[in-house]
Design an enzyme around this catalytic site. Sequence first.
Site, mmCIF file in Angstrom:
data_model
loop_
_atom_site.group_PDB
_atom_site.id
_atom_site.type_symbol
_atom_site.label_atom_id
_atom_site.label_comp_id
_atom_site.label_asym_id
_atom_site.label_seq_id
_atom_site.Cartn_x
_atom_site.Cartn_y
_atom_site.Cartn_z
ATOM 1 N N HIS A 255 -3.704 0.445 8.682
ATOM 2 C CA HIS A 255 -4.275 -0.419 7.644
ATOM 3 C C HIS A 255 -3.087 -0.828 6.775
ATOM 4 O O HIS A 255 -2.768 -0.193 5.778
ATOM 5 C CB HIS A 255 -5.324 0.348 6.826
ATOM 6 C CG HIS A 255 -5.790 -0.401 5.602
ATOM 7 N ND1 HIS A 255 -6.399 -1.633 5.657
ATOM 8 C CD2 HIS A 255 -5.723 -0.092 4.280
ATOM 9 C CE1 HIS A 255 -6.684 -2.038 4.432
ATOM 10 N NE2 HIS A 255 -6.277 -1.121 3.573
ATOM 11 N N ASP B 174 -10.252 -4.506 7.647
ATOM 12 C CA ASP B 174 -9.478 -5.580 8.298
ATOM 13 C C ASP B 174 -10.282 -6.194 9.444
ATOM 14 O O ASP B 174 -10.264 -7.402 9.663
ATOM 15 C CB ASP B 174 -8.147 -5.021 8.820
ATOM 16 C CG ASP B 174 -7.426 -4.242 7.744
ATOM 17 O OD1 ASP B 174 -6.687 -4.845 6.964
ATOM 18 O OD2 ASP B 174 -7.642 -3.017 7.656
ATOM 19 N N ARG C 168 -12.688 -8.568 8.046
ATOM 20 C CA ARG C 168 -12.009 -9.815 7.627
ATOM 21 C C ARG C 168 -11.697 -10.690 8.833
ATOM 22 O O ARG C 168 -11.829 -11.926 8.793
ATOM 23 C CB ARG C 168 -10.704 -9.467 6.898
ATOM 24 C CG ARG C 168 -10.928 -8.844 5.535
ATOM 25 C CD ARG C 168 -9.653 -8.278 4.945
ATOM 26 N NE ARG C 168 -9.833 -7.850 3.564
ATOM 27 C CZ ARG C 168 -9.056 -6.958 2.943
ATOM 28 N NH1 ARG C 168 -8.043 -6.399 3.582
ATOM 29 N NH2 ARG C 168 -9.286 -6.635 1.692
ATOM 30 N N ARG D 54 0.831 -1.211 0.000
ATOM 31 C CA ARG D 54 0.000 0.000 0.000
ATOM 32 C C ARG D 54 0.859 1.252 0.000
ATOM 33 O O ARG D 54 0.421 2.327 -0.346
ATOM 34 C CB ARG D 54 -0.906 0.004 1.230
ATOM 35 C CG ARG D 54 -1.936 -1.103 1.211
ATOM 36 C CD ARG D 54 -2.814 -1.075 2.442
ATOM 37 N NE ARG D 54 -3.792 -2.143 2.381
ATOM 38 C CZ ARG D 54 -3.675 -3.307 3.001
ATOM 39 N NH1 ARG D 54 -2.625 -3.552 3.753
ATOM 40 N NH2 ARG D 54 -4.605 -4.229 2.890
HETATM 41 P P1 NAD Z 1 -8.337 2.989 -9.809
HETATM 42 O O1 NAD Z 1 -7.070 3.243 -10.542
HETATM 43 O O2 NAD Z 1 -9.316 2.023 -10.374
HETATM 44 O O3 NAD Z 1 -9.129 4.372 -9.596
HETATM 45 C C1 NAD Z 1 -8.518 5.559 -9.201
HETATM 46 C C2 NAD Z 1 -9.289 6.693 -9.860
HETATM 47 O O4 NAD Z 1 -8.792 7.930 -9.358
HETATM 48 C C3 NAD Z 1 -9.122 6.721 -11.402
HETATM 49 O O5 NAD Z 1 -10.393 6.680 -12.019
HETATM 50 C C4 NAD Z 1 -8.405 8.035 -11.654
HETATM 51 O O6 NAD Z 1 -8.765 8.650 -12.874
HETATM 52 C C5 NAD Z 1 -8.875 8.845 -10.433
HETATM 53 N N1 NAD Z 1 -8.050 10.015 -10.163
HETATM 54 C C6 NAD Z 1 -6.705 10.095 -10.110
HETATM 55 N N2 NAD Z 1 -6.331 11.361 -9.859
HETATM 56 C C7 NAD Z 1 -7.456 12.102 -9.733
HETATM 57 C C8 NAD Z 1 -7.724 13.465 -9.462
HETATM 58 N N3 NAD Z 1 -6.732 14.333 -9.282
HETATM 59 N N4 NAD Z 1 -9.015 13.874 -9.396
HETATM 60 C C9 NAD Z 1 -10.011 12.993 -9.603
HETATM 61 N N5 NAD Z 1 -9.832 11.674 -9.858
HETATM 62 C C10 NAD Z 1 -8.565 11.231 -9.928
HETATM 63 O O7 NAD Z 1 -7.914 2.575 -8.320
HETATM 64 P P2 NAD Z 1 -8.846 1.832 -7.241
HETATM 65 O O8 NAD Z 1 -8.616 0.383 -7.323
HETATM 66 O O9 NAD Z 1 -10.227 2.376 -7.323
HETATM 67 O O10 NAD Z 1 -8.146 2.326 -5.881
HETATM 68 C C11 NAD Z 1 -8.280 3.680 -5.481
HETATM 69 C C12 NAD Z 1 -7.544 3.918 -4.178
HETATM 70 O O11 NAD Z 1 -8.207 3.194 -3.131
HETATM 71 C C13 NAD Z 1 -6.094 3.427 -4.175
HETATM 72 O O12 NAD Z 1 -5.311 4.349 -3.434
HETATM 73 C C14 NAD Z 1 -6.186 2.107 -3.448
HETATM 74 O O13 NAD Z 1 -4.974 1.719 -2.848
HETATM 75 C C15 NAD Z 1 -7.240 2.448 -2.411
HETATM 76 N N6 NAD Z 1 -7.888 1.310 -1.745
HETATM 77 C C16 NAD Z 1 -8.063 1.415 -0.406
HETATM 78 C C17 NAD Z 1 -8.629 0.371 0.299
HETATM 79 C C18 NAD Z 1 -8.788 0.534 1.794
HETATM 80 O O14 NAD Z 1 -9.099 -0.411 2.507
HETATM 81 N N7 NAD Z 1 -8.602 1.724 2.315
HETATM 82 C C19 NAD Z 1 -9.039 -0.787 -0.364
HETATM 83 C C20 NAD Z 1 -8.866 -0.852 -1.745
HETATM 84 C C21 NAD Z 1 -8.284 0.206 -2.436
#
Ligand code: NAD
Length: 337
Positions: free
Chosen positions: A195, A168, A171, A108
């Site tokens: 996390h 988590d 899970r 992460r």
């Molecule tokens: P993804 O690549 O599918 O989506 C990210 C989106 O953000 C894209 O559509 C992109 O165009 C957009 N984006 C980027 N910069 C931007 C901006 N300046 N303004 C507006 N939109 C913008 O990625 P994802 O799989 O959806 O993951 C997104 C985030 O969530 C990642 O950081 C990932 O690590 C995190 N995540 C967190 C958890 C958690 O438990 N907290 C779980 C899964 C994913």
Amino acid sequence: MQLPETESPSQNISTHPSLGPRVPRIAIVGAGFVGSTTAFALMMSGMAAEIVLIDRDSRRAEGHVNDLRDAEVFSHATRIFVGDFSDCCSADVTVVTAGVSQSGQKSRIEGLRDTGAILHGLVSDICLQNPPGILLIASNPVDVLTFAAWRWSGLPASRVIGSGTSLDTSRFRRRFAEHYGIASSNVHAYVIGEHGDSQIPVLSSARVAGLPLAELSQELRLPHEESSLARIASKTRTAGGDIIQAKGATYYGIAAALVRIIRAILRDERAILTVSSRVAESMQLGEVSLSLPSIVDRHGIARVLPVALNPSEQRALEASAEVVRGHIASLSQTIPI
Ligand code: NAD
């Protein structure tokens, strides 16, 4: 009221002359896997009257909006549209899922600087539009970015919430439920801290029907084996990475966790959830955000609760705080926090 016939959701529906704003409104910044799945889960829940999707790739956001609208007749009347930061103005909660894709990342932390730069560019825009709002951060590394977003936003810490270890914890509870053959809703156990790899699955104060785990095993005539509990904790820690290896991203679990947090806010539930927020000085964990059981209500985090920890869990919590503090320091070398 009827939605205008449009296949061009970028038309700003929130300022359409015949449509007044509806509440509650949830804005989702980042319409990738996590953002779009959260929008879908939210729509299915029927809780939001309006969902705004904001993404720098407006074509992708429009595609998701049109796809989601196809589900409306089968679920709940929801006004869903593509917006920009001005549409965060009346949002009850703005969910931030913008970031770099999880596929190809080993941890992460790998996307820290890229996602840090993305959030640095948008948090103040959101808060300028909506000073009384609540920010719910999901972008990873979520604890570092929750802390940074709190600093960048100028909002009180109670209104900058990270999804933290809510996923988590779910899970962990599910694996316990499977191990003991009981419902996950009846498992009272928390994962706290980061996390990430330094998270702490708290075994010493885990309870089912008020019973500590050793007594529960005795009642159920199951062996109480430290190795089984350690396996549950380890599988919980590696669950996200295992899913990413298999399919490139995780999104159903986090979407459900985000909708659960939104529900606690919109319905003023005072639910206890392991969400990330700036830790109070009195906890002596330093300047950091991480997850502890927290009371979540209409105004955000009403209170963070202490957890009963044994000495090794307490040491692990301190170590986890140190890990997050280290990442905050590393991010602050490139972006002021
Ligand atoms: P993804 O690549 O599918 O989506 C990210 C989106 O953000 C894209 O559509 C992109 O165009 C957009 N984006 C980027 N910069 C931007 C901006 N300046 N303004 C507006 N939109 C913008 O990625 P994802 O799989 O959806 O993951 C997104 C985030 O969530 C990642 O950081 C990932 O690590 C995190 N995540 C967190 C958890 C958690 O438990 N907290 C779980 C899964 C994913």
